[in-house]
Design an enzyme around this catalytic site. Sequence first.
Site, PDB file in Angstrom:
ATOM      1  N   LEU A 170     -26.283  64.688-164.107  1.00  0.00           N
ATOM      2  CA  LEU A 170     -26.630  64.396-162.712  1.00  0.00           C
ATOM      3  C   LEU A 170     -27.994  64.997-162.393  1.00  0.00           C
ATOM      4  O   LEU A 170     -28.303  66.124-162.794  1.00  0.00           O
ATOM      5  CB  LEU A 170     -25.553  64.966-161.781  1.00  0.00           C
ATOM      6  CG  LEU A 170     -24.191  64.266-161.913  1.00  0.00           C
ATOM      7  CD1 LEU A 170     -23.082  65.135-161.322  1.00  0.00           C
ATOM      8  CD2 LEU A 170     -24.223  62.892-161.252  1.00  0.00           C
TER       9      LEU A 170
ATOM     10  N   HIS B 152     -14.661  69.185-169.874  1.00  0.00           N
ATOM     11  CA  HIS B 152     -15.384  69.078-171.147  1.00  0.00           C
ATOM     12  C   HIS B 152     -14.420  69.350-172.299  1.00  0.00           C
ATOM     13  O   HIS B 152     -13.626  70.298-172.231  1.00  0.00           O
ATOM     14  CB  HIS B 152     -16.543  70.086-171.165  1.00  0.00           C
ATOM     15  CG  HIS B 152     -17.416  69.950-172.374  1.00  0.00           C
ATOM     16  ND1 HIS B 152     -18.392  68.989-172.470  1.00  0.00           N
ATOM     17  CD2 HIS B 152     -17.442  70.633-173.544  1.00  0.00           C
ATOM     18  CE1 HIS B 152     -18.991  69.095-173.657  1.00  0.00           C
ATOM     19  NE2 HIS B 152     -18.433  70.086-174.330  1.00  0.00           N
TER      20      HIS B 152
ATOM     21  N   ASN C 262     -16.510  69.539-163.690  1.00  0.00           N
ATOM     22  CA  ASN C 262     -16.538  68.649-164.855  1.00  0.00           C
ATOM     23  C   ASN C 262     -15.478  69.109-165.840  1.00  0.00           C
ATOM     24  O   ASN C 262     -15.174  70.296-165.937  1.00  0.00           O
ATOM     25  CB  ASN C 262     -17.923  68.735-165.523  1.00  0.00           C
ATOM     26  CG  ASN C 262     -18.029  67.859-166.764  1.00  0.00           C
ATOM     27  OD1 ASN C 262     -17.625  66.688-166.740  1.00  0.00           O
ATOM     28  ND2 ASN C 262     -18.547  68.405-167.841  1.00  0.00           N
TER      29      ASN C 262
ATOM     30  N   ASP D 206     -23.349  71.884-168.779  1.00  0.00           N
ATOM     31  CA  ASP D 206     -22.161  72.543-169.368  1.00  0.00           C
ATOM     32  C   ASP D 206     -22.231  74.070-169.332  1.00  0.00           C
ATOM     33  O   ASP D 206     -21.592  74.743-170.150  1.00  0.00           O
ATOM     34  CB  ASP D 206     -21.927  72.075-170.819  1.00  0.00           C
ATOM     35  CG  ASP D 206     -21.514  70.608-170.902  1.00  0.00           C
ATOM     36  OD1 ASP D 206     -21.035  70.062-169.892  1.00  0.00           O
ATOM     37  OD2 ASP D 206     -21.660  70.012-171.982  1.00  0.00           O
TER      38      ASP D 206
HETATM   39  C1  GRF Z   1     -12.856  63.601-171.829  1.00  0.00           C
HETATM   40  O1  GRF Z   1     -12.521  64.037-173.117  1.00  0.00           O
HETATM   41  C2  GRF Z   1     -13.736  64.597-171.133  1.00  0.00           C
HETATM   42  O2  GRF Z   1     -13.535  65.903-171.560  1.00  0.00           O
HETATM   43  C3  GRF Z   1     -15.119  64.155-171.507  1.00  0.00           C
HETATM   44  O3  GRF Z   1     -15.055  62.765-171.557  1.00  0.00           O
HETATM   45  C4  GRF Z   1     -13.733  62.341-171.856  1.00  0.00           C
HETATM   46  C5  GRF Z   1     -13.319  61.352-170.800  1.00  0.00           C
HETATM   47  O4  GRF Z   1     -12.112  60.704-171.117  1.00  0.00           O
HETATM   48  N1  GRF Z   1     -16.089  64.659-170.544  1.00  0.00           N
HETATM   49  P1  GRF Z   1     -11.448  59.702-170.067  1.00  0.00           P
HETATM   50  O5  GRF Z   1     -12.474  58.655-169.691  1.00  0.00           O
HETATM   51  O6  GRF Z   1     -11.001  60.516-168.889  1.00  0.00           O
HETATM   52  O7  GRF Z   1     -10.290  59.100-170.812  1.00  0.00           O
END
Ligand code: GRF
Length: 195
Positions: A93, A109, A107, A146
């Site tokens: 962003l 991760h 977020n 992150d």
């Molecule tokens: C997840 O593993 C998240 O940690 C990462 O992107 C993936 C998104 O998966 N940032 P989804 O689209 O929610 O299935």
Amino acid sequence: MPLRLGVLVSGRGSNLRALIEAASAPAYPAQIVLVCANKEAPALEHARAAGIPWAVFHRADYPDRTARDLAMAVHLQQHRTELVVCAGYDEVLRPAFTRAFSGRIINVHPSLLPDFAGTMDAPARALAAGVGETGCTVHLVTEEVDRGPVLGYRVVPVVSGDTPDRLHARIQAEEHRLLPEVVRGIAERRIPLPR
Ligand code: GRF
């Protein structure tokens, strides 16, 4: 009043689905008021199926990324969004957006941050690094990718025979529990956000 969530997606949307399911429980202290995508993502189907307002902000429709992110911020503000949840949003962003929702963006991760930060391939990187365990982290989004304060995490062991996909699937199963829990914690003010 339930906490008003805006969810940003780019991919499959399994975390969005987990949040929609959590928010369907009457006692859940948050509601999704808008889903925003940066492309025609499969995740939008979950919003459509649940009758949640959604919008797509195509990069090509704006002079630059800042203009696009600002348009998205304005739309979220018009829906009186109180917390922005990046749930598989695949772009960094712009500062104009992070300033508009400063301290109000989280977020998820797929690693134990700060390990394997800054990459969507974190499960593959964890396997390649030979770590015994990895996991998922929900953190506050700041201008540094992150690196914002950790709000919650879950550990996932690496097991023999793991492939990036298998490991990612087990990490995602934990994400689907962790993300709604952290949102609940924020809504109930057990997890404090910066003032
Ligand atoms: C997840 O593993 C998240 O940690 C990462 O992107 C993936 C998104 O998966 N940032 P989804 O689209 O929610 O299935």
